[in-house]
Enzyme design. Structure first.
Site, PDB file in Angstrom:
ATOM      1  N   SER A   1      33.806  30.216  50.256  1.00  0.00           N
ATOM      2  CA  SER A   1      32.643  29.514  50.801  1.00  0.00           C
ATOM      3  C   SER A   1      31.385  29.617  49.936  1.00  0.00           C
ATOM      4  CB  SER A   1      32.384  30.020  52.222  1.00  0.00           C
ATOM      5  OG  SER A   1      31.538  29.154  52.923  1.00  0.00           O
TER       6      SER A   1
ATOM      7  N   ASP B   1      40.409  23.854  58.648  1.00  0.00           N
ATOM      8  CA  ASP B   1      39.131  23.690  57.944  1.00  0.00           C
ATOM      9  C   ASP B   1      39.084  22.285  57.351  1.00  0.00           C
ATOM     10  OD1 ASP B   1      36.780  23.890  56.582  1.00  0.00           O
ATOM     11  OD2 ASP B   1      37.445  25.429  55.174  1.00  0.00           O
TER      12      ASP B   1
ATOM     13  N   HIS C   1      37.906  28.100  58.623  1.00  0.00           N
ATOM     14  CA  HIS C   1      37.230  28.134  57.319  1.00  0.00           C
ATOM     15  C   HIS C   1      37.430  29.468  56.597  1.00  0.00           C
ATOM     16  CE1 HIS C   1      34.444  27.282  54.159  1.00  0.00           C
ATOM     17  NE2 HIS C   1      33.542  28.141  54.599  1.00  0.00           N
TER      18      HIS C   1
END
Length: 291
Positions: free
Chosen positions: A179, A231, A259
Site C-alpha cells: 500500500s 481488493d 487490501h
C-alpha cells in the site's frame, strides 16, 4: 651543450607533456561513460540471473513451510533500534535466526501501509518471526511519519529508502512494500542507479504503480505480485500496472482477502514468500556459477 641539442631536448619534453595530457583526457572522458553505463551493465547481469527462472511459470505454493515452523517462530528473539537518515531517527525491529537453523544469506526488508507499522509484522501477522525462523535476515521499519518514526520527515522518499537499504538491510535484500509504502519503493526504483540495490520486490497492492509505466521495460527485478481477492481498488490497479514487468510473476491472488491481504491469509502469504525467496536465491546462485 649545443643549441641544437638543447632545442631537441625541449621538443622531446613538450611532446612528453602533451602525450600525458592526452592520456589523462582520454581516461577522464571515458570515466563518465563508464559511470553512466554501470547501471546498464548491472541491470544486464540482473536480467541474465533472472532469466534463469521463468517467473510466470513458477508455482509459489509448491513448497510447504517446515512442519516445526511454529516451534522455530517461538525461538526468534526480536530486538529494536533506531538509525539516523537525513538527521531523522527511524525506528526498526529485527529478528535473530534461531540456533541450529541454516542462514540463507538473504535479508528481507518489511515496509508497511498507512494504517500499520513495523509492529504489524509481529502482532497482527507473524511475518518477521516466520522469515527469521526460515533462516533469513529480516528487518521491519517504521517509515517516516509513522509509528515510532512519527516525528521524522525526509525530503526525498526514494533517496531515503536507498540510503536505508545500503545502511541497514544488507546486500540486495528483498523488499516487501504494501500500500502506502509504494510511495517510497517506486520512486527509488525509478532511479536507475538504485535498481540494483535489491534482489527482489514483493508489492502488495502498493500506491503509485501508475508511475512504473515510464520505466517498466528497464525494471528487471524479480517481482512477486500479491493482491487480495476482494481488493478491487488498489489491488486491481496495481495488478494491471505491474504484470507486464519483464520478471514479474503471475499475480498471486489471496482468496477472500482484502487490501492488507497478508492479514487474511497469513499461512498462504508466508508460503508465497518462502518459495519466492528460494527462487531468487537460485537465480543469484546461477549467476554466480556462470560468472
Amino acid at each position: 651543450m649545443s643549441l641544437t641539442h638543447s632545442v631537441n631536448m625541449n621538443w622531446k619534453l613538450l611532446i612528453g607533456v602533451l602525450a600525458g595530457l592526452l592520456i589523462i583526457g582520454m581516461f577522464s572522458g571515458s570515466s563518465g561513460q563508464q559511470s553512466s553505463s554501470a547501471g546498464q551493465q548491472s541491470q544486464s547481469r540482473a536480467l541474465e540471473a533472472s532469466n534463469s527462472v521463468e517467473w510466470k511459470k513458477v508455482d509459489f505454493l509448491e513448497l510447504e513451510l517446515p512442519a516445526n515452523i511454529q516451534e522455530l517462530r517461538d525461538q526468534v528473539k526480536i530486538t529494536s533500534g533506531k538509525a539516523k537518515f537525513f538527521d531523522q531517527e527511524i525506528f526498526y525491529q529485527t529478528g535473530a535466526v534461531p540456533a541450529g537453523v541454516s542462514r540463507s544469506g538473504r535479508t528481507v526488508l518489511l515496509l508497511h501501509g498507512a494504517a500499520f507499522t513495523s509492529q504489524t509484522w509481529i502482532d497482527k501477522v507473524p511475518t518477521l518471526r516466520t522469515l527469521a525462523a526460515l533462516g533469513h535476515g529480516v528487518i521491519a521499519i517504521d517509515l517516516p511519519g509513522y509509528g515510532k518514526s512519527s516525528q521524522a520527515s525526509v525530503p526525498d522518499n526514494g533517496e531515503f529508502l536507498a540510503r536505508l537499504i545500503q545502511s541497514l538491510a544488507g546486500k540486495q535484500p528483498i523488499v516487501v512494500s504494501p500500500s502506502m509504502s509504494g510511495s517510497f519503493i517506486i520512486p527509488m526504483l525509478a532511479n536507475p542507479q538504485y535498481r540494483d540495490l535489491i534482489s527482489g520486490w514483493v508489492p502488495v497492492a502498493p500506491v503509485s504503480t501508475g508511475l512504473v509505466a515510464s520505466f517498466s521495460s528497464q525494471l528487471l527485478t524479480p517481482t512477486l505480485i500479491v493482491v487480495g481477492e476482494n481488493d478491487r481498488s488498489l489491488g486491481n490497479r496495481s495488478k494491471e500496472d505491474l504484470k507486464g514487468l519483464p520478471n514479474a510473476t503471475l499475480p498471486q491472488v489471496l482468496p477472500g482477502a482484502g487490501h492488507p491481504a497478508y492479514l487474511d491469509q497469513p499461512e498462504m502469504w508466508h508460503k508465497l514468500l518462502h518459495n519466492f525467496i528460494i527462487k531468487v536465491n537460485q537465480a543469484n546462485s546461477a549467476q554466480f556459477m556462470e560468472a
